[in-house]
Design a protein around this motif. Sequence first.
Motif, PDB file in Angstrom:
ATOM      1  N   CYS A   6       0.925  -1.365   0.067  1.00 25.20           N
ATOM      2  CA  CYS A   6       0.009  -0.046  -0.011  1.00 25.20           C
ATOM      3  C   CYS A   6       0.856   1.161   0.332  1.00 25.20           C
ATOM      4  N   MET A 154      -7.135  11.024  -9.937  1.00 29.03           N
ATOM      5  CA  MET A 154      -8.453  10.798  -9.672  1.00 29.03           C
ATOM      6  C   MET A 154      -8.830  12.293  -9.467  1.00 29.03           C
ATOM      7  N   GLN A 157     -10.009  12.758  -5.446  1.00 26.03           N
ATOM      8  CA  GLN A 157     -10.268  11.521  -4.645  1.00 26.03           C
ATOM      9  C   GLN A 157      -8.825  10.901  -4.532  1.00 26.03           C
ATOM     10  N   ASN A 158      -8.690  10.066  -3.459  1.00 27.86           N
ATOM     11  CA  ASN A 158      -7.666   9.463  -3.189  1.00 27.86           C
ATOM     12  C   ASN A 158      -7.629   8.017  -3.825  1.00 27.86           C
ATOM     13  N   PRO A 159      -6.859   7.665  -4.770  1.00 33.19           N
ATOM     14  CA  PRO A 159      -7.049   6.605  -5.938  1.00 33.19           C
ATOM     15  C   PRO A 159      -7.042   5.238  -4.965  1.00 33.19           C
ATOM     16  N   GLU A 161      -8.237   4.552  -2.505  1.00 32.73           N
ATOM     17  CA  GLU A 161      -9.439   4.045  -1.614  1.00 32.73           C
ATOM     18  C   GLU A 161     -10.291   3.212  -2.739  1.00 32.73           C
ATOM     19  N   HIS A 162      -9.859   3.125  -3.896  1.00 33.75           N
ATOM     20  CA  HIS A 162     -10.397   2.389  -4.847  1.00 33.75           C
ATOM     21  C   HIS A 162      -9.675   0.974  -5.197  1.00 33.75           C
ATOM     22  N   VAL A 163      -8.627   0.762  -4.347  1.00 31.72           N
ATOM     23  CA  VAL A 163      -7.958  -0.304  -4.459  1.00 31.72           C
ATOM     24  C   VAL A 163      -8.226  -1.274  -3.281  1.00 31.72           C
ATOM     25  N   ARG A 164      -8.288  -2.675  -3.646  1.00 25.33           N
ATOM     26  CA  ARG A 164      -8.427  -3.486  -2.514  1.00 25.33           C
ATOM     27  C   ARG A 164      -7.462  -4.353  -2.203  1.00 25.33           C
ATOM     28  N   VAL A 176     -10.710  -2.423   1.905  1.00 30.70           N
ATOM     29  CA  VAL A 176     -10.034  -1.051   1.704  1.00 30.70           C
ATOM     30  C   VAL A 176      -9.286  -1.009   2.747  1.00 30.70           C
TER      31      VAL A 176
END
Length: 227
Positions: A6, A154, A157-159, A161-164, A176
């Motif tokens: 991360c 993005m 937005q914090n990109p 937060e769109h990653v798992r 998340v």
Amino acid sequence: MRDKECVNLYDMFHARRILHRTAYQHRVTKTVDTMFIDAFLYADKHVKYRGDDGKKYCLSDACDNMSAYTLLNDSVIHLILLAEGEHPDLLKAKQIVENVLTRKLYIYVGHTQPTANDISHEDLLHSLEKNIPKGSSLTLDKLDIQEVRLNYGMGSQNPIEHVRFYSKSAPNIAKVLRKEEVSAMLPQRYCKINQGIFYIVPKHGDAVLDDMRAYFHCQKLLCYTFL
């Protein structure tokens, strides 16, 4: 992604932002972009490419024929310089290209950083026009305003937060990761907007330029903070 990657992802997006700030959207890069666009607009009808249908296409129409479009490359700069004719627009195009090659660039006046993201390019143009003193030689056609957006890819937005992410102990569970779970040294905002103003007439030492700089720095346009 593995959860331990991360921080590396944050670093990757941070590196992207730095490259945009120092290279891709640097003010000199934006200035040269503006000058080439102006040159192409002036040269539009005077530099043509032949398509596979035998028709000649000007710069703005070359995209209508793929054979003509594939010929559009950096050589267009030399074609402008070598183009024959005395049309005023063609001469202006040649002069702009020559100015780029000899680094007589449009003069950078300054930049603003908006206090809110909803202030548009048109708002700034309107405010500039409204606040130009009466009788001044300053006009909007002598100015070009470039917007620079720096972000993590993005917008605001914090990109991440769109990653798992999954963990070693639970490889089949994707979730998340909250910023608090990653690091206490992560950014609080993910987007920054600067709007730069370039004085279009490339004359160093022009008295109008001094007036423009003084005017630009004394105005409090649209609650902008001048840097």
